[in-house]
Design an enzyme around this catalytic site. Sequence first.
Site, PDB file in Angstrom:
ATOM      1  N   ARG A 203       1.342 -10.714  -7.869  1.00  0.00           N
ATOM      2  CA  ARG A 203       0.955 -10.307  -6.518  1.00  0.00           C
ATOM      3  C   ARG A 203       0.559 -11.555  -5.736  1.00  0.00           C
ATOM      4  NH1 ARG A 203      -0.645  -4.588  -5.963  1.00  0.00           N
ATOM      5  NH2 ARG A 203      -0.540  -3.568  -7.991  1.00  0.00           N
ATOM      6  N   TYR A 240       6.920  -6.607   1.822  1.00  0.00           N
ATOM      7  CA  TYR A 240       6.694  -5.962   3.119  1.00  0.00           C
ATOM      8  C   TYR A 240       5.655  -6.733   3.921  1.00  0.00           C
ATOM      9  CZ  TYR A 240       2.800  -3.528   0.653  1.00  0.00           C
ATOM     10  OH  TYR A 240       1.686  -3.210  -0.083  1.00  0.00           O
TER      11      TYR A 240
END
Length: 714
Positions: A203, A240
């Site tokens: 992440r 995104y």
Amino acid sequence: MNGTTARVNGVDHTNKGLRPLNVLVVGAGIGGLSAAIFLRQQGHHVTLLEQSRFANELGAAVHMAPNATGLLLRMGINLEDLGAVPCKIFSQSLPDGKQMFEVPLWRAAGRWQYPWLLAHRVDLHSQLKKVATAEDGTGAAAILRTSSRVASVGTDGSVTLASGEQLKADVVIGADGVHSKARCGLPGSQGFKPSGSGKSAFRFTMPRSRALDDPLTKPLAEKEGHLNIFMGKDRRVVIYPTRHHELLNFVCIHPTSETEQKDQQADEWQSSADLDKMLDVYKGWNPAVLKILSMADEDTLKVWDLLDMDQLPTWADGQLALIGDAAHPFTPHQGQGAAQAIEDAASLACVLPLGTPLAEIPERLKLYEQCRYKRASQIQEYSRIAGQDLGAGPPLDTSRYTDENFGHDEWHYTSQKLREWLWSRKPSAYRRMPTVFGPFPGPRQDHLGNSRDWSQSTFTTASIKIKTSRTLLQNLLPTSQFKFASADSNCYATFSLSSLGNLEWLGGNGYNHFGLYVHGVEYTKKNGDKVTGTYLPVLFENLADPIISGREELGMPKVYATLDVTKDAGTWKLKAGWMGNQFLDVSLTGLETKTISNGVQGSGPPQIGQEEGLFFHKYIATTAPAGSKERGQADVEYVGIVPNVEEAKAPRQVNSLLVADRAEINFDAMDWKKLPTLHHIVARLAEIPVYEVMEAKVVEGLGASDVRSARRLV
């Protein structure tokens, strides 16, 4: 363990009335802060126990679907004001970059009441904390205690901190995440620990401009609101934008075995990651994907073990309930982890409105569990299925998952379940159309089925008892089981008007009712037993509410009429009509005050001798089309009785008695044009002869009966 005992927020538990609950929330993440906000909005006192110091908050983006953004708006939080990006495009591609599909989500936006947003977790968390603890919000500000590590939690509202301090509350909410301490306080939770799902995730975020500045990676970042997924057989990359389109968020899911670190502690679920290792995991993928991954800042790159856990047998016991990952850890494949924690918080607060009795807390926490358990567990399973390696199962029905995930408002859902639970506690409550709104408030009950107070209502009853024709009145008896107890040609009946006032169920207002009461009637039950009483053929009332409640709940033969009463010195008058057409004049004149005796009747039906009660005939026709055999048949038909012995228990106090020296009753049946719904009734009443006025009086007093003793007579 030794320690000190503290009362949460210093609230005295002996307070009565709409007393706020004292709530301890273990954990101040998204779920815990959401619970604090909803609970303070309900009027409760909340203390948050957070083990960290909230220093150097870190985090990536968070997917906020319509089922969550609607609840955030209910809290007063609009994520778009914080930079959240509306999700406008959803696409899925293969590792080589070939696009499988692209869906313009703006076309589907009208399907959902609330927006689908891509937010930054830190922005969301910071705003939740602000709203929870702000002094100017609805309800008392939540108290946030940082550096408060919890050692143990009990189902009796007790919490012990690692420092030895002991806290006590009415409700304890375990919102302390996947490695929950609060979970250990639930019976049967032993052995339930999170474990690796077999997948981990890199992440990180980066400035969107970084990707836009490179011609190779620009196509991956140039579309606003683009949720872009690259799917490999056993790994995927999700990209995104967030924070005003200034950041790109990355979630790179892959087999844990490829990045597992030997020195990682057993209770750790995230750790620093190696950029080269991440690039190696996606070796051979589309050059643009590899290039954009290589742009990650290694000092903020993390790898997270995606944890899962078997379904707990329960989330609530006693005064303890779990929410969020403490109850149901989520893998990220549906983007619903935070959303479900927020739904949990909303549901929990919904079942605990201000004024919740302490004794009901265990039941209400179980109700929360019933509201949430199936849905959260199902979405948890959807996430597992969505995270399967390609080819490991049947094709996914993603539209079904989206419909079930997004098309839900937990506050509205739990609100209805709470209503149904409250209704179920009064199974004998009166229910009448429209039934979907629950027990109908009326003369006998409030909206929850609790009895009304009639003790302070007022009544004025004017009655004229007459001698009349048995032969004529027996034609008004509804079935062959009725007859007059005496064969005499004379019989007795009473016309009576009661004006009721200060009625709790009518907000302190009142209404009038006028009826014919036929005395000395005998009813033969199916077993041959005989009951003697007074029969009520018709009762006129001047207000819809008592008419409807009396017809549906009791079966009384009520109809509408205007009933206008006037009084002056020595005279009492009634004029009854319909749409301006007056069909009845009643007058009592020469009224004189008399001494009150024990036998004087109040606002109830007139009673004679040893009669057992008031008879009425209940009839409800079936619903059927014209011309069918069922048309005109009865759905319900039986005789009911209001027992005199029960009516005598009603709280009545007679304050004055006036006796008239003259009384007159005059009916005018008019015609069908002037009385289109009442002519058939008034014409029959006009036929009743008055051979003699036996008694005429006006009685005033306090208290009345709700006629709840009415029952079926078989």
